[in-house]
Write an enzyme that holds these catalytic residues in place. Sequence first.
Site, mmCIF file in Angstrom:
data_model
loop_
_atom_site.group_PDB
_atom_site.id
_atom_site.type_symbol
_atom_site.label_atom_id
_atom_site.label_comp_id
_atom_site.label_asym_id
_atom_site.label_seq_id
_atom_site.Cartn_x
_atom_site.Cartn_y
_atom_site.Cartn_z
ATOM 1 N N LYS A 180 1.833 6.626 5.173
ATOM 2 C CA LYS A 180 1.933 7.840 4.353
ATOM 3 C C LYS A 180 1.923 9.008 5.333
ATOM 4 O O LYS A 180 1.110 9.934 5.236
ATOM 5 C CB LYS A 180 0.768 7.881 3.343
ATOM 6 C CG LYS A 180 0.881 8.965 2.280
ATOM 7 C CD LYS A 180 1.976 8.714 1.246
ATOM 8 C CE LYS A 180 2.156 9.929 0.349
ATOM 9 N NZ LYS A 180 3.306 9.785 -0.583
ATOM 10 N N ASP A 192 4.580 4.848 -1.197
ATOM 11 C CA ASP A 192 5.067 4.957 -2.580
ATOM 12 C C ASP A 192 6.462 4.341 -2.698
ATOM 13 O O ASP A 192 6.757 3.606 -3.647
ATOM 14 C CB ASP A 192 5.044 6.423 -3.075
ATOM 15 C CG ASP A 192 5.658 7.411 -2.089
ATOM 16 O OD1 ASP A 192 5.968 7.031 -0.931
ATOM 17 O OD2 ASP A 192 5.835 8.584 -2.477
ATOM 18 N N ASP A 214 -4.092 -3.688 0.498
ATOM 19 C CA ASP A 214 -4.791 -4.229 -0.677
ATOM 20 C C ASP A 214 -3.894 -4.100 -1.901
ATOM 21 O O ASP A 214 -3.696 -5.050 -2.658
ATOM 22 C CB ASP A 214 -6.098 -3.455 -0.877
ATOM 23 C CG ASP A 214 -6.859 -3.914 -2.118
ATOM 24 O OD1 ASP A 214 -6.962 -5.137 -2.322
ATOM 25 O OD2 ASP A 214 -7.334 -3.038 -2.874
#
Length: 359
Positions: free
Chosen positions: A190, A222, A246
């Site tokens: 990110k 994303d 995760d």
Amino acid sequence: MKIAVLPGDGIGPEIVAEAVRVLQALDLRLELETAPVGGAAYEASGHPLPTATLELAQAADAVLFGAVGDWKYDKLDRPLRPEQAILGLRKHLGLFANFRPAICYPQLTHASSLKPELVAGLDILIIRELTGDIYFGQPRGRRTAVDGHFPGAEEAYDTMRYSRPEIERIAHVAFQAARKRGGKLTSVDKANVLETFQFWKDVVTEVHAQYPDVKLDHLYVDNAAMQLVKAPKSFDVIVTGNMFGDILSDEAAMLTGSIGMLPSASLNAKNQGLYEPSHGSAPDIAGQGVANPLATILSAAMMLRFSLGQSEAAGRIEAAVQGVLEDGWRTADIAGAGGRKVGTREMGDAVVARLKAQG
Ligand code: IPM
Ligand code: MG
């Protein structure tokens, strides 16, 4: 070869029992020792990761782990919750490299929530950094805000952080894994927002110079989440941090039809490892004998290959699992139209029978 067997909570004991039976059917010289972990350990001795359990795990060549957790422990103080057992094992054993393959077996394409053509033949590997990031970063806690939008208000905070050596070592693991597979690595970050993940991207890019034969690309998390459902087969190996890993590994698991099929391995620098199914303790179906033991059985295969140097035996287990799927054995989670619906124990029996038939 010493194996610490930690069944844990919920369906953990049922599925681990089947993996143990499969291991025993192999006629290898394995020394298995069982210890309580998670809620079961809390009930027995007041702590989810008792010292004796941790020491057993540290002394073993590998840990075969079931699952931990139950809603009934949600109100305990955080250090006493079952999840702390797995986090503590990861930390104390230094299990920084987590391998989560997502494979869609041809017999199970119907069980996926995506269209069969999107997932048929899917074979991707998520490599999740497992001992850093916001999971372990200090400081963390609760306090009174001195700044931000509401100075004076009660607030909670965690710290996202990665050091250069932490990123370098997981990047090396990932490039080496990609080299042995399709030669393509996607690093998920990110970097457009977070300093930690700009650094991640920079370091992964530097390490890439040592692996010119591997094709590297970068995706924001994303977008990666979107591509996983849009074109999952466009991935080969994904490497990412603890928290993104995760989330993305659960998403990838669902593409395959059932999280009940997916094994995982968590390794340290000495190739000591903890092997567990990618799914959780499923307290809603615990004790009913209906859980799918195949993820745990396949985790035992990964254990033989990665930590015990027994690739041939690992291959035998994997072939046996393929075989039972071809024969139509299905636990509830993978039962579509047709097939023979069986419980945990019968599925274990079927794998053992296939192993014996291999001669
Ligand atoms: C996992 C689990 C754990 C995690 C929990 C049980 C602490 O979700 O292994 O993915 O968040 O790492
Ligand atoms: Mg998870």
